[in-house]
Design a protein around this motif. Structure first.
Motif, PDB file in Angstrom:
ATOM      1  N   ILE A  15      15.130  -7.554 -12.967  1.00  0.00           N
ATOM      2  CA  ILE A  15      16.033  -8.707 -13.083  1.00  0.00           C
ATOM      3  C   ILE A  15      17.265  -8.344 -13.905  1.00  0.00           C
ATOM      4  O   ILE A  15      18.403  -8.636 -13.518  1.00  0.00           O
ATOM      5  CB  ILE A  15      15.296  -9.898 -13.736  1.00  0.00           C
ATOM      6  CG1 ILE A  15      14.213 -10.417 -12.788  1.00  0.00           C
ATOM      7  CG2 ILE A  15      16.273 -11.023 -14.068  1.00  0.00           C
ATOM      8  CD1 ILE A  15      13.276 -11.408 -13.425  1.00  0.00           C
ATOM      9  N   MET A  16      17.031  -7.656 -15.040  1.00  0.00           N
ATOM     10  CA  MET A  16      18.150  -7.303 -15.908  1.00  0.00           C
ATOM     11  C   MET A  16      19.134  -6.379 -15.198  1.00  0.00           C
ATOM     12  O   MET A  16      20.351  -6.523 -15.333  1.00  0.00           O
ATOM     13  CB  MET A  16      17.635  -6.625 -17.191  1.00  0.00           C
ATOM     14  CG  MET A  16      16.913  -7.566 -18.149  1.00  0.00           C
ATOM     15  SD  MET A  16      17.942  -8.947 -18.642  1.00  0.00           S
ATOM     16  CE  MET A  16      16.786  -9.920 -19.598  1.00  0.00           C
ATOM     17  N   SER A  17      18.584  -5.417 -14.442  1.00  0.00           N
ATOM     18  CA  SER A  17      19.513  -4.487 -13.789  1.00  0.00           C
ATOM     19  C   SER A  17      20.287  -5.177 -12.671  1.00  0.00           C
ATOM     20  O   SER A  17      21.430  -4.794 -12.378  1.00  0.00           O
ATOM     21  CB  SER A  17      18.793  -3.234 -13.268  1.00  0.00           C
ATOM     22  OG  SER A  17      17.435  -3.453 -13.135  1.00  0.00           O
ATOM     23  N   LEU A  18      19.673  -6.189 -12.054  1.00  0.00           N
ATOM     24  CA  LEU A  18      20.398  -6.926 -11.024  1.00  0.00           C
ATOM     25  C   LEU A  18      21.507  -7.774 -11.647  1.00  0.00           C
ATOM     26  O   LEU A  18      22.603  -7.880 -11.103  1.00  0.00           O
ATOM     27  CB  LEU A  18      19.442  -7.833 -10.240  1.00  0.00           C
ATOM     28  CG  LEU A  18      18.447  -7.112  -9.316  1.00  0.00           C
ATOM     29  CD1 LEU A  18      17.504  -8.106  -8.669  1.00  0.00           C
ATOM     30  CD2 LEU A  18      19.198  -6.308  -8.259  1.00  0.00           C
ATOM     31  N   LEU A  19      21.190  -8.365 -12.801  1.00  0.00           N
ATOM     32  CA  LEU A  19      22.149  -9.277 -13.427  1.00  0.00           C
ATOM     33  C   LEU A  19      23.292  -8.536 -14.125  1.00  0.00           C
ATOM     34  O   LEU A  19      24.390  -9.050 -14.218  1.00  0.00           O
ATOM     35  CB  LEU A  19      21.434 -10.190 -14.434  1.00  0.00           C
ATOM     36  CG  LEU A  19      20.517 -11.253 -13.819  1.00  0.00           C
ATOM     37  CD1 LEU A  19      19.786 -12.017 -14.909  1.00  0.00           C
ATOM     38  CD2 LEU A  19      21.327 -12.207 -12.937  1.00  0.00           C
ATOM     39  N   SER A  20      22.974  -7.339 -14.638  1.00  0.00           N
ATOM     40  CA  SER A  20      24.020  -6.625 -15.364  1.00  0.00           C
ATOM     41  C   SER A  20      24.034  -5.159 -14.946  1.00  0.00           C
ATOM     42  O   SER A  20      23.057  -4.448 -15.155  1.00  0.00           O
ATOM     43  CB  SER A  20      23.775  -6.738 -16.863  1.00  0.00           C
ATOM     44  OG  SER A  20      24.500  -5.730 -17.533  1.00  0.00           O
ATOM     45  N   GLY A  78      19.245  -7.035 -22.748  1.00  0.00           N
ATOM     46  CA  GLY A  78      19.683  -7.539 -21.451  1.00  0.00           C
ATOM     47  C   GLY A  78      20.419  -8.861 -21.581  1.00  0.00           C
ATOM     48  O   GLY A  78      21.496  -9.065 -21.016  1.00  0.00           O
ATOM     49  N   ILE A 107      24.240  -9.781 -20.479  1.00  0.00           N
ATOM     50  CA  ILE A 107      24.577 -10.837 -19.543  1.00  0.00           C
ATOM     51  C   ILE A 107      25.495 -11.864 -20.208  1.00  0.00           C
ATOM     52  O   ILE A 107      26.206 -12.601 -19.552  1.00  0.00           O
ATOM     53  CB  ILE A 107      23.301 -11.529 -19.021  1.00  0.00           C
ATOM     54  CG1 ILE A 107      22.379 -10.505 -18.350  1.00  0.00           C
ATOM     55  CG2 ILE A 107      23.623 -12.617 -18.018  1.00  0.00           C
ATOM     56  CD1 ILE A 107      20.978 -11.009 -18.161  1.00  0.00           C
TER      57      ILE A 107
END
Lengths: 497, 322
Positions: free
Chosen positions: B22-27, B278, B282
């Protein structure tokens, strides 16, 4: 007096982690009678009253009737509201509340969101008067003596309109004058049509107050009789009689060498002036009621209960055993009475339980536990003792009672003990495993270990011991050679009857 | 113990992987080596505290004083450097101070039998008080350049030094717990201290060493913190106390004692570090960060206790709808 039933239990079973503490028990209590519940230690009396009072929830299939109506008892408060109150041995009230508060707490009539103190006092006074006592309702409970606290508990039960009051060994903490007073109160209750379930080990009391008696043995219902229909020998026979015969095994050889000698050992409130000798290869059985000081004595020898006076002599020299670690160093092993609480690390594996006492001797040169060596040793002993399943990594809590006990035994055998003390070695163990454990004990003795077996189960004591010590109220009251002993004679001595 | 632990660690690992995805998708800047290394840098200080806390919680104890011990250590290091001029001696003295603090806790808990939460509640303030008295409440900054190495330096290119220290200590603690007799006894005591006594285990000795161990870990953590911020101050470790306990519990150590692994704790610590990092990237406000981290802890613990919850519901139904 009417003769209808106030409380009936049918098909009550209760299983604790695979062990049946109660097995299809029934109990009928008539309105206004004094009903004695008797049985040896571990017969299931406590479990039965806990089911009746909502502490334990029975297994499926149990039926409980109150006033001929089938009910479910959800919790202790529910039981009280349904008219069943228990007077526990240790009273179990609130020491820092007043007498009136103790009587009324939880009573819907007066214990509302807004407390009405005059009402509470009135209700309390009324209840105390019904008991036929005089206690100031404003006193703190802790300022009363135990006998008066007991009266408060009874008054509380009455204020909840109890139709059955259960008394768990109510006289064990009372003086003889106070006992007389309690008899009066019980008589009074009976006149008010309140039934009493009376649990006691003392035959004099049972024959004095009870009108009927129910006998439990090994978690099973044995018989219910009007008290005048059973005499004392018959009652003892019903309590101890068992369907199974143990195999009695005699010692192959008892050495002259004394591995343990206890001289005038005393501890205030536990045991007094205990002297005995344990020889190499001998099994001594110690029996007596719970509270007779048996386990306290065993713990003293194992370094967990410091005696006030007297001496413990191991292999000829007097020693001080100040901790369990000392005891282990001296070659003493102790299989405690309460396996779950004291004997096992339940969430740990069979292997790790077996080696817990000897971890240091299993270390390699890096000061780490040599796992290969550890597992070999554990494997050797679970095979020797036939622990099933033979899985070293099985959590010990998941084994049956008998196999758990073998694991505890293995834990001590790997220490190469000279003395092994076993407190209730086969409680909660099925009959097959019992006989196996008895055989192991005899084998150990034949190999030169001195063994002390503490047990309430008389056939067991008779089957395994070479010499029997009977304890009552902290003293050894009798020493009997096994060949001369009978169950009835031992029980009579233990009860002081 | 093993079966239960594995399943909990699996759930936590899944949760952790999900979090990373999730973190890599968001940032986009999250899943870079530099950022991940900086995450490990941020987690090392309270991670080392959590190692000590884990061992204590396995014995069914608790230590609220670890932060104060870390703070006191920073003062002891700075002052004894000023007094002796030797950095090595200063650091050794600091770690000795931590060990002594731990021993003080240990004696009160193991020998006298005061409940750990009371003892360490007291010593939390007491050790902090010592640090404040010694430093007269001031921050001390006259420390030599070399001192900054463990908190600000890098090895093998761009691996932070404290990450390596954390790694080594985590492996060491894990070995201590799983391989040595002491480690075995730690679990035994936490699982059933009565049975341990009945097996001849010297429970008081085991506990004493447990608290000394935690004291040493706190001291090392304090050393790293003060090196990173180039300052010694009495309150430096305080913020990490609750976080290290939370990470330990999140990592599957049973708060009632008897079970837990260092591997679990390291993941627990990582979850907190990744969340903090993360959410920062974001651009979530620090206030909302707290909210989300607390929520994460509750969710994981609920999942972990799902069988108990199911049983409770079953009994409730049995009692009320039969």
């Amino acid at each position: 007096m009417t003769s209808d039933y106030i409380v009936q239990l049918k098909h009550v079973s209760k299983t604790f982690s695979g062990i049946k503490a109660l097995d299809d028990v029934s109990l009928d209590i008539k309105r206004g009678e004094v009903h004695a519940l008797v049985g040896e230690n571990g017969a299931g009396k406590s479990t039965l009253i806990k089911v009746l009072s909502g502490v334990h929830f029975p297994d499926d299939g149990a039926e409980i009737y109150i006033n001929n109506e089938k009910v479910i008892i959800r919790n202790p408060m529910d039981a009280i509201r349904k008219g069943i109150s228990v007077i526990y041995q240790d009273i179990s009230l609130f020491p820092n509340l007043t007498v009136a508060e103790n009587i009324c707490i939880g009573n819907d009539e007066v214990w509302k969101r807004k407390l009405n103190w005059s009402q509470i006092q009135q209700l309390a006074e009324c209840a105390i008067a019904k008991v036929g006592a005089a206690i100031d309702p404003y006193m703190m409970l802790k300022d009363l003596n135990l006998a008066s606290q007991q009266i408060v508990a009874i008054a509380r039960a009455i204020s909840f309109n109890a139709s059955l009051i259960i008394m768990d060994e109510p006289t064990s903490t009372l003086s003889s004058g106070e006992v007389e007073n309690l008899y009066q109160i019980i008589d009074n209750l009976r006149k008010n049509n309140i039934a009493v379930l009376f649990i006691s080990h003392k035959f004099d009391e049972i024959y004095h107050v009870a009108t009927r008696v129910t006998i439990l043995r090994d978690g099973k219902f044995i018989a219910a009789h009007d008290i005048q229909d059973v005499d004392r020998p018959e009652l003892i026979r019903l309590m101890v009689g068992r369907d199974v015969e143990y195999i009695s095994m005699n010692a192959e050889k008892i050495w002259d060498e004394e591995v343990l000698k206890v001289n005038h050992l005393s501890k205030k409130g536990n045991f007094r002036d205990i002297s005995f000798t344990l020889r190499k290869g001998e099994i001594i059985g110690i029996t007596g009621l719970v509270g007779s000081g048996r386990s306290e004595l065993a713990k003293a020898i194992f370094g967990l209960n410091k005696p006030d006076s007297g001496e413990i002599i191991l292999n000829g020299s007097a020693v001080t055993i100040a901790s369990s670690n000392d005891a282990v160093q001296y070659g003493i092993g102790y299989v405690p009475e309460n396996r779950q609480l004291e004997g096992l690390i339940g969430k740990s594996s069979v292997c790790q339980n077996i080696t817990l006492s000897i971890l240091n001797s299993l270390c390699n040169s890096y000061k780490c536990v040599d796992v290969t060596k550890e597992r070999q040793l554990a494997q050797e002993y679970i095979e020797k003792l036939d622990v099933r399943p033979t899985e070293l990594d099985k959590l010990v809590g998941q084994l049956s009672g008998g196999n758990q006990q073998k694991v505890v035994l293995a834990k001590w055998l790997v220490t190469n003990p000279k003395i092994l003390i076993m407190d209730e070695p086969t409680s909660g163990v099925d009959i097959g495993a019992k006989i196996e454990i008895h055989k192991v004990l005899r084998q150990l003795a034949n190999n030169g270990i001195g063994v002390i077996v503490i047990s309430s189960e008389l056939p067991e004591i008779l089957a395994v011991s070479d010499k029997i010590l009977i304890m009552r109220q902290g003293s050894i009251v009798s020493v009997i050679d096994k060949n001369l002993a009978t169950q009835e004679a031992i029980l009579a001595k233990a009860l002081g009857a | 113990m093993i079966g239960i632990k594995r399943s909990h660690e699996l759930i936590l690992l899944l949760f952790f992987s999900g979090l990373i995805i999730i973190m890599s998708l968001l940032s986009p800047s999250f899943l870079t080596i530099d950022n991940l290394l900086s995450v490990t840098q941020q987690m090392s200080e309270f991670g080392i505290l959590a190692l000590g806390v884990t061992v204590i919680i396995i014995t069914s104890g608790i230590d609220l004083s670890v932060g104060s011990i870390a703070g006191l250590t920073t003062i002891v290091i700075a002052m004894s450097y000023g007094w002796s001029g030797s950095l090595v001696a200063a650091i050794l003295l600091g770690i000795l101070a931590g060990a002594l603090c731990g021993a003080f806790n240990g004696v009160l808990i193991a020998k006298i039998g005061v409940p750990p939460i009371l003892v360490t509640l007291g010593t939390m303030t007491f050790f902090n008080g010592i640090a404040l008295v010694l430093s007269k409440g001031n921050a001390i900054s006259d420390l030599p350049e070399e001192f900054y190495f463990v908190g600000q330096g890098y090895l093998f290119g761009n691996v932070p030094v404290q990450t390596l220290i954390f790694l080594v200590l985590a492996i060491l603690t894990s070995l201590l717990l799983s391989k040595t007799p002491w480690g075995r006894r730690v679990y035994a005591v936490g699982n059933n201290s009565v049975a341990a006594v009945f097996s001849g285990v010297q429970v008081d000795k085991v506990l004493l060493y447990v608290y000394i161990f935690a004291g040493i870990m706190s001291a090392i953590s304090g050393w790293i913190i003060s090196s990173r911020v180039s300052t010694a101050r009495a309150d430096l470790g305080a913020v990490y106390v609750m976080q290290s306990i939370a990470a330990t519990v999140l990592g599957g150590t049973n708060i009632a004692g008897g079970s837990g692994t260092i591997f679990g704790t390291v993941i627990g610590v990582s979850v907190f570090a990744v969340l903090a990092n993360g959410l920062n990237l974001i651009g979530v406000s620090p206030f909302a960060q707290n909210l989300l981290m607390g929520l994460a802890l509750i969710v994981v613990l609920l999942i972990n206790n799902v069988s108990i919850i199911k049983r409770k519901i079953a009994i409730f139904i049995k009692l009320n709808f039969n």
